[in-house]
Design a protein around this motif. Structure first.
Motif, PDB file in Angstrom:
ATOM      1  N   VAL A 124       0.838  -1.203   0.000  1.00 59.87           N
ATOM      2  CA  VAL A 124       0.000   0.000   0.000  1.00 59.87           C
ATOM      3  C   VAL A 124       0.873   1.253   0.000  1.00 59.87           C
ATOM      4  O   VAL A 124       0.597   2.225  -0.721  1.00 59.87           O
ATOM      5  CB  VAL A 124      -0.956  -0.018   1.209  1.00 59.87           C
ATOM      6  N   LEU A 125       1.951   1.243   0.802  1.00 58.55           N
ATOM      7  CA  LEU A 125       2.875   2.376   0.807  1.00 58.55           C
ATOM      8  C   LEU A 125       3.505   2.573  -0.565  1.00 58.55           C
ATOM      9  O   LEU A 125       3.669   3.703  -1.035  1.00 58.55           O
ATOM     10  CB  LEU A 125       3.969   2.159   1.855  1.00 58.55           C
ATOM     11  N   GLY A 126       3.877   1.479  -1.204  1.00 59.18           N
ATOM     12  CA  GLY A 126       4.491   1.589  -2.519  1.00 59.18           C
ATOM     13  C   GLY A 126       3.547   2.136  -3.569  1.00 59.18           C
ATOM     14  O   GLY A 126       3.964   2.882  -4.460  1.00 59.18           O
ATOM     15  N   ARG A 127       2.278   1.790  -3.479  1.00 57.91           N
ATOM     16  CA  ARG A 127       1.324   2.286  -4.462  1.00 57.91           C
ATOM     17  C   ARG A 127       0.932   3.736  -4.186  1.00 57.91           C
ATOM     18  O   ARG A 127       0.827   4.556  -5.104  1.00 57.91           O
ATOM     19  CB  ARG A 127       0.082   1.389  -4.463  1.00 57.91           C
ATOM     20  N   LEU A 128       0.726   4.092  -2.915  1.00 57.27           N
ATOM     21  CA  LEU A 128       0.342   5.465  -2.583  1.00 57.27           C
ATOM     22  C   LEU A 128       1.523   6.426  -2.640  1.00 57.27           C
ATOM     23  O   LEU A 128       1.334   7.631  -2.816  1.00 57.27           O
ATOM     24  CB  LEU A 128      -0.279   5.518  -1.185  1.00 57.27           C
ATOM     25  N   GLU A 129       2.729   5.921  -2.452  1.00 59.65           N
ATOM     26  CA  GLU A 129       3.962   6.696  -2.351  1.00 59.65           C
ATOM     27  C   GLU A 129       4.054   7.373  -0.983  1.00 59.65           C
ATOM     28  O   GLU A 129       3.066   7.835  -0.425  1.00 59.65           O
ATOM     29  CB  GLU A 129       4.105   7.735  -3.466  1.00 59.65           C
ATOM     30  N   MET A 130       5.281   7.442  -0.474  1.00 60.80           N
ATOM     31  CA  MET A 130       5.510   7.931   0.885  1.00 60.80           C
ATOM     32  C   MET A 130       5.215   9.425   1.030  1.00 60.80           C
ATOM     33  O   MET A 130       4.841   9.880   2.108  1.00 60.80           O
ATOM     34  CB  MET A 130       6.958   7.653   1.298  1.00 60.80           C
ATOM     35  N   LEU A 131       5.369  10.201  -0.049  1.00 61.34           N
ATOM     36  CA  LEU A 131       5.101  11.633   0.073  1.00 61.34           C
ATOM     37  C   LEU A 131       3.630  11.893   0.399  1.00 61.34           C
ATOM     38  O   LEU A 131       3.300  12.842   1.117  1.00 61.34           O
ATOM     39  CB  LEU A 131       5.496  12.362  -1.215  1.00 61.34           C
ATOM     40  N   ALA A 132       2.734  11.058  -0.123  1.00 59.17           N
ATOM     41  CA  ALA A 132       1.320  11.213   0.207  1.00 59.17           C
ATOM     42  C   ALA A 132       1.069  10.889   1.676  1.00 59.17           C
ATOM     43  O   ALA A 132       0.281  11.564   2.350  1.00 59.17           O
ATOM     44  CB  ALA A 132       0.473  10.306  -0.686  1.00 59.17           C
ATOM     45  N   ILE A 133       1.750   9.863   2.194  1.00 58.68           N
ATOM     46  CA  ILE A 133       1.596   9.525   3.609  1.00 58.68           C
ATOM     47  C   ILE A 133       2.180  10.631   4.479  1.00 58.68           C
ATOM     48  O   ILE A 133       1.593  11.014   5.504  1.00 58.68           O
ATOM     49  CB  ILE A 133       2.294   8.185   3.911  1.00 58.68           C
ATOM     50  N   ILE A 134       3.330  11.189   4.077  1.00 59.80           N
ATOM     51  CA  ILE A 134       3.932  12.288   4.836  1.00 59.80           C
ATOM     52  C   ILE A 134       3.018  13.510   4.815  1.00 59.80           C
ATOM     53  O   ILE A 134       2.892  14.229   5.816  1.00 59.80           O
ATOM     54  CB  ILE A 134       5.324  12.620   4.263  1.00 59.80           C
ATOM     55  N   ALA A 135       2.364  13.755   3.684  1.00 60.85           N
ATOM     56  CA  ALA A 135       1.425  14.873   3.610  1.00 60.85           C
ATOM     57  C   ALA A 135       0.271  14.682   4.591  1.00 60.85           C
ATOM     58  O   ALA A 135      -0.207  15.647   5.199  1.00 60.85           O
ATOM     59  CB  ALA A 135       0.888  15.015   2.187  1.00 60.85           C
ATOM     60  N   LEU A 136      -0.173  13.444   4.770  1.00 59.60           N
ATOM     61  CA  LEU A 136      -1.234  13.178   5.744  1.00 59.60           C
ATOM     62  C   LEU A 136      -0.764  13.395   7.170  1.00 59.60           C
ATOM     63  O   LEU A 136      -1.554  13.758   8.046  1.00 59.60           O
ATOM     64  CB  LEU A 136      -1.741  11.741   5.589  1.00 59.60           C
ATOM     65  N   LEU A 137       0.532  13.183   7.432  1.00 65.29           N
ATOM     66  CA  LEU A 137       1.064  13.342   8.781  1.00 65.29           C
ATOM     67  C   LEU A 137       1.463  14.781   9.090  1.00 65.29           C
ATOM     68  O   LEU A 137       1.819  15.083  10.229  1.00 65.29           O
ATOM     69  CB  LEU A 137       2.291  12.428   8.970  1.00 65.29           C
ATOM     70  N   ASN A 138       1.402  15.655   8.095  1.00 66.67           N
ATOM     71  CA  ASN A 138       1.795  17.051   8.293  1.00 66.67           C
ATOM     72  C   ASN A 138       0.706  17.793   9.075  1.00 66.67           C
ATOM     73  O   ASN A 138      -0.449  17.859   8.641  1.00 66.67           O
ATOM     74  CB  ASN A 138       2.006  17.716   6.927  1.00 66.67           C
ATOM     75  N   PRO A 139       1.021  18.390  10.234  1.00 66.27           N
ATOM     76  CA  PRO A 139      -0.017  19.107  11.000  1.00 66.27           C
ATOM     77  C   PRO A 139      -0.649  20.263  10.232  1.00 66.27           C
ATOM     78  O   PRO A 139      -1.848  20.529  10.363  1.00 66.27           O
ATOM     79  CB  PRO A 139       0.752  19.613  12.232  1.00 66.27           C
ATOM     80  N   GLU A 140       0.138  20.982   9.405  1.00 64.50           N
ATOM     81  CA  GLU A 140      -0.428  22.080   8.635  1.00 64.50           C
ATOM     82  C   GLU A 140      -1.474  21.586   7.649  1.00 64.50           C
ATOM     83  O   GLU A 140      -2.451  22.269   7.359  1.00 64.50           O
ATOM     84  CB  GLU A 140       0.695  22.808   7.883  1.00 64.50           C
ATOM     85  N   PHE A 141      -1.275  20.379   7.152  1.00 66.53           N
ATOM     86  CA  PHE A 141      -2.222  19.803   6.217  1.00 66.53           C
ATOM     87  C   PHE A 141      -3.578  19.598   6.883  1.00 66.53           C
ATOM     88  O   PHE A 141      -4.617  19.735   6.259  1.00 66.53           O
ATOM     89  CB  PHE A 141      -1.662  18.482   5.692  1.00 66.53           C
ATOM     90  N   TRP A 142      -3.566  19.275   8.162  1.00 66.61           N
ATOM     91  CA  TRP A 142      -4.824  19.075   8.892  1.00 66.61           C
ATOM     92  C   TRP A 142      -5.419  20.410   9.341  1.00 66.61           C
ATOM     93  O   TRP A 142      -6.639  20.565   9.394  1.00 66.61           O
ATOM     94  CB  TRP A 142      -4.574  18.164  10.101  1.00 66.61           C
ATOM     95  N   ARG A 143      -4.570  21.382   9.696  1.00 68.42           N
ATOM     96  CA  ARG A 143      -5.108  22.670  10.143  1.00 68.42           C
ATOM     97  C   ARG A 143      -5.816  23.409   9.020  1.00 68.42           C
ATOM     98  O   ARG A 143      -6.778  24.120   9.248  1.00 68.42           O
ATOM     99  CB  ARG A 143      -3.981  23.549  10.700  1.00 68.42           C
ATOM    100  N   ARG A 144      -5.344  23.237   7.762  1.00 69.28           N
ATOM    101  CA  ARG A 144      -5.996  23.912   6.659  1.00 69.28           C
ATOM    102  C   ARG A 144      -7.395  23.374   6.449  1.00 69.28           C
ATOM    103  O   ARG A 144      -8.229  24.036   5.898  1.00 69.28           O
ATOM    104  CB  ARG A 144      -5.186  23.725   5.362  1.00 69.28           C
TER     105      ARG A 144
END
Length: 516
Positions: free
Chosen positions: A496-516
């Motif tokens: 799943v990580l390989g298909r989604l790519e790690m940058l997408a997972i990192i974007a989900l873990l970014n606090p600013e991404f959730w605050r927006r």
């Protein structure tokens, strides 16, 4: 069609999955395999009914409230779509595994779930080394899930990841990762994600289906049975490597079959083989595309290295080497390079001769490197992606030029300068994240008793979505079936990580991404 596009995304996937289950059900009826027919038909009825009930419960007669609410919270849309993609690759296989488990009674539900995760992510890793253990409808279902997973990867790449500047598009864009395009096309600025997905599905599905049918007909014409040709055509288009007979070597198509597969695998080297960049009407021709150029360079250089090494270092290799066998080894190396560069993983009949001809102890390591490089952006291929490799190569060329002429000015336009600077920086970051992910997964597998070589091969196979890699890398083929439940769970998450790519997972873990 409008009402279907306004349904929740996961409900749409449930309806599509339920409709897809009818195909192996009807095929089982034709074969008079009644148990398999009941398993697929009952599952199709159950999950289609559940999806319809959920859609009815969420139905709004005018639909204005839902649309206005979605547009009001457009800043959360990207986060919600990434979460939906993550849920699709983890929760949807639970539904897809039900008919598989019911039709294959000598396995556990977790094994069926692993097979469906592998198929949906187009990995093609299987726990059934003997194809005879699975019935023909079950093989058809696995190949069909892989084919739908390839279409899903195509559509979500251009409809979800591209507007968010993820999935490799960050290398060729001036935006930050996760930032929306301010000068995007009208459909990207105005339409919701669900509407974009519906629009791009309507555009790409006819192309995807037409190419699949064309390859099916061509493979059937060169000697393969219609059933095997259909499964292989779907697997080639999705670059899943799934086969009901154990690979192309058992398909009975010979050199012509491999040549056809070789031609269609080129679709995974660049997104421009089937679509053009949005908003760029004067796009350069395909042979000038950066991904295609570096892909062709690898296809030429690596097989020639394997071929020429015979005269350089291993003239003493024994065997009755005729001109025909030498050409067969050259073709075997060329086919394998493209097969693993596209992360399909099909093995050529000439690969064994190519290994003997080159004299390398472990030529499979080259295939591991090619699988890590991967194919093009917004294609069904996995891996790091060729555009990131191209950015690093161009950056390296520019650094060498500056060593020779420190005051020189790099040319080739603003786009080339951006790729050499910001693009190369983002590509290098992704390479490092990819390498750290490999190390982390290998350490987890090592905790459960796997040796270094086994852990490395299984990790790269899962992370690059190249399941058949485990069969050709080492001197002795490895098997997913020999792993324990914990190792299978780790590798399923890695797929799943390989298909989604790690940058997408990192974007989900970014606090600013959730605050927006």
């Amino acid at each position: 069609m409008t009402r279907f596009s306004r349904m929740p995304f996961f409900v749409q996937l449930m309806l599509v999955s339920g409709a897809a289950m009818l195909l192996p059900a009807f095929y089982a009826i034709v074969l008079r395999e009644w148990d398999d027919a009941r398993a697929f038909f009952y599952a199709a009825t159950l999950f289609s009914a559940m999806a319809l009930f959920i859609a009815i419960a969420r139905f709004n007669p005018d639909g204005t409230d839902a649309l206005e609410n979605a547009r009001r919270h457009r800043d959360r849309e990207g986060r919600n779509q990434l979460l939906t993609l993550l849920a699709s690759y983890t929760a949807l296989p639970l539904i897809l595994a039900v008919p598989f488990s019911e039709a294959t009674r000598d396995t556990t539900f977790f094994n069926a779930y692993f097979e469906m995760v592998s198929a949906l992510t187009t990995t093609g890793a299987t726990l059934f080394d003997d194809p005879g253990r699975l019935s023909r409808p079950v093989h058809l279902w696995t190949a069909l899930v892989g084919w739908l997973g390839g279409l899903f990867a195509w559509v979500t790449a251009v409809a979800v990841l591209a507007p968010m500047n993820l999935g490799g598009f960050e290398v060729i864009s001036s935006r930050r990762i996760g930032q929306s395009e301010t000068r995007a096309s009208q459909i990207d600025r105005v339409a919701l994600a669900s509407e974009r997905i519906a629009r791009f599905t309507a555009r790409l599905f006819p192309v995807y289906l037409g190419l699949t049918l064309a390859l099916w007909f061509a493979l059937a014409m060169v000697g393969s049975s219609p059933y095997v040709a259909f499964c292989h055509a779907m697997s080639v288009m999705a670059t899943s490597g799934i086969s009901p007979v154990g690979g192309m070597t058992e398909a009975g198509t010979g050199f012509m079959g491999e040549l056809l597969v070789f031609a269609f695998l080129f679709l995974a080297l660049s997104r421009k083989t089937f679509t053009a960049d949005q908003g760029h009407r004067a796009a350069p021709p395909l042979w000038q595309d950066s991904e295609m150029k570096i892909g062709l360079a690898l296809i030429v250089v690596v097989p020639m290295f394997l071929f020429l090494r015979h005269w350089v270092a291993v003239l003493e290799v024994s065997g009755d080497w005729t001109f025909a066998r030498a050409i067969s080894s050259l073709w075997g190396g060329t086919f394998m390079v493209l097969s693993f560069l596209s992360t399909a993983g099909f093995e050529s009949m000439g690969w064994e001769e190519a290994r003997l001809w080159s004299g390398l102890q472990a030529p499979g390591v080259l295939l591991m490197g090619l699988a890590i490089f991967g194919g093009g952006v917004a294609t069904t291929a996995g891996g790091v992606k060729l555009i990131r490799l191209y950015a690093l190569v161009r950056h390296g060329e520019r650094e060498i030029e500056k060593l020779i002429s420190p005051n020189s000015v790099g040319g080739a336009g603003a786009n080339a300068r951006r790729i050499r600077r910001e693009g190369a920086y983002v590509a290098w970051v992704y390479f490092m994240v990819f390498a750290f992910t490999i190390a982390a997964v290998m350490m987890l597998l090592s905790l459960f008793g796997l040796h270094f070589e086994q852990a490395a091969v299984f990790t790269i196979s899962a992370l690059t979505t190249t399941g058949p890699l485990v069969n050709v890398v080492g001197s002795v083929p490895m098997s997913y079936a020999e792993l324990g439940v914990a190792e299978k769970a780790i590798l399923a998450a890695t797929m799943v990580l390989g298909r989604l790519e790690m940058l997408a997972i990192i974007a989900l873990l970014n606090p600013e991404f959730w605050r927006r």
